[in-house]
Write a protein that holds these residues in place. Structure first.
Motif, PDB file in Angstrom:
ATOM      1  N   THR A   1       0.835  -1.207   0.000  1.00 14.99           N
ATOM      2  CA  THR A   1       0.000   0.000   0.000  1.00 14.99           C
ATOM      3  C   THR A   1       0.870   1.257   0.000  1.00 14.99           C
ATOM      4  O   THR A   1       0.565   2.235  -0.690  1.00 14.99           O
ATOM      5  N   ALA A   2       1.974   1.221   0.748  1.00 17.94           N
ATOM      6  CA  ALA A   2       2.867   2.388   0.775  1.00 17.94           C
ATOM      7  C   ALA A   2       3.430   2.647  -0.632  1.00 17.94           C
ATOM      8  O   ALA A   2       3.551   3.799  -1.066  1.00 17.94           O
TER       9      ALA A   2
ATOM     10  N   GLN B   1       1.938   1.905  -3.366  1.00 17.70           N
ATOM     11  CA  GLN B   1       0.831   2.477  -4.151  1.00 17.70           C
ATOM     12  C   GLN B   1       0.704   3.979  -3.900  1.00 17.70           C
ATOM     13  O   GLN B   1       0.377   4.735  -4.806  1.00 17.70           O
ATOM     14  N   VAL B   2       0.970   4.397  -2.652  1.00 16.24           N
ATOM     15  CA  VAL B   2       0.967   5.834  -2.358  1.00 16.24           C
ATOM     16  C   VAL B   2       2.044   6.521  -3.205  1.00 16.24           C
ATOM     17  O   VAL B   2       1.796   7.535  -3.865  1.00 16.24           O
TER      18      VAL B   2
ATOM     19  N   THR C   1       1.259   7.422  -6.706  1.00 20.36           N
ATOM     20  CA  THR C   1       0.346   8.528  -7.017  1.00 20.36           C
ATOM     21  C   THR C   1       1.099   9.828  -7.262  1.00 20.36           C
ATOM     22  O   THR C   1       0.483  10.853  -7.559  1.00 20.36           O
TER      23      THR C   1
ATOM     24  N   MET D   1       7.147  10.651  -1.085  1.00 23.62           N
ATOM     25  CA  MET D   1       5.803  10.221  -0.691  1.00 23.62           C
ATOM     26  C   MET D   1       5.832   8.831  -0.066  1.00 23.62           C
ATOM     27  O   MET D   1       5.065   8.532   0.856  1.00 23.62           O
TER      28      MET D   1
ATOM     29  N   ALA E   1       4.510   8.030   3.581  1.00 19.82           N
ATOM     30  CA  ALA E   1       3.486   6.989   3.807  1.00 19.82           C
ATOM     31  C   ALA E   1       3.949   6.027   4.896  1.00 19.82           C
ATOM     32  O   ALA E   1       3.181   5.671   5.802  1.00 19.82           O
TER      33      ALA E   1
END
Ligand code: IYR
Length: 219
Positions: free
Chosen positions: A51-52, A54-55, A58, A151, A155
């Protein structure tokens, strides 16, 4: 390709008070981030790393070409191979490749050529910058990958995970160990995990420049 737009969705307007409150809370939270070098071997579940990343994905990038690739490593054999290769480069660095001026600058950090954290920490994330993609040349690659990495660090910090932005130089060995193509350049090796019991950080890392020092307002 001609321009194609869709309505902006998901935009959330806030009152000025709410903005000030959230920003101050975020500032205070970010001010607690420290680069750490003493990692615990406590496991971090893979889904959190996913998930990090995926951050990070972005992040804004030149022409939205997203010129990054993240190789997340928890396997001990690969971590050992990275440690061995990184320590070989670092030995050369500390034994003469680095200028005296550079070594002086590193003195307060207390770093040396021993990098046990490359084995101890549960995750290493090798970040690669893609000079080219399927479509051809990428633009503002360094800037884009730097933004994505920032980012990613943010995260991970947001859930209490510590990081070290490690840059053994040169890092070309990473491409080989990670099996990445030569159109990609290793950008940084992010070490991720929980701080070890008794973890210390350099005292001067607490000193951040003031707003006056880092910003100019022309109003
Ligand atoms: N890559 C080396 C040296 C190093 C360089 C800088 I600039 C730092 O902020 C920290 C370390 C190492 O990892 O020891």
């Amino acid at each position: 390709m001609s321009a194609r737009t869709v309505p902006l969705t998901g935009y959330e307007a806030l009152s000025e008070d709410e903005m000030a409150m959230r920003l101050e809370a975020f500032r205070a939270h970010m001010a607690k981030r420290r680069t750490i070098r003493d990692f615990s071997d406590q496991v971090v579940p893979q889904h959190l790393i996913e998930t990090a990343i995926q951050v990070a994905g972005t992040a804004p990038s030149g022409a939205n070409f997203q010129p990054w690739h993240f190789v997340a490593i928890s396997d001990l054999t690969t971590k050992k191979a990275i440690r061995e290769a990184a320590e070989a480069e670092e030995r050369a660095f500390y034994a003469g490749r680095a200028s005296d001026e550079w070594l002086d600058a590193l003195e307060p950090l207390g770093t040396d050529d021993h990098k046990p954290f490359l084995e101890t920490a549960p995750w290493l994330i090798a970040v690669f910058a893609q000079k080219r993609g399927d479509h051809g040349k990428n633009y503002y690659v360094t800037e884009s990958v730097g933004l994505a990495t920032g980012m990613l660090i943010t995260a991970l910090h947001s859930v209490g995970l510590g990081t070290l932005t490690h840059t053994p130089a040169p890092m070309t060995f990473l491409r080989e160990i990670c099996g990445r193509p030569d159109t990609e350049k290793p950008f940084v090796l992010l070490v991720v995990g929980y701080p070890a019991e008794g973890c210390t950080v350099p005292a001067h890392a607490l000193e951040k420049k003031s707003l006056d020092e880092i910003a100019t307002f022309k109003t």
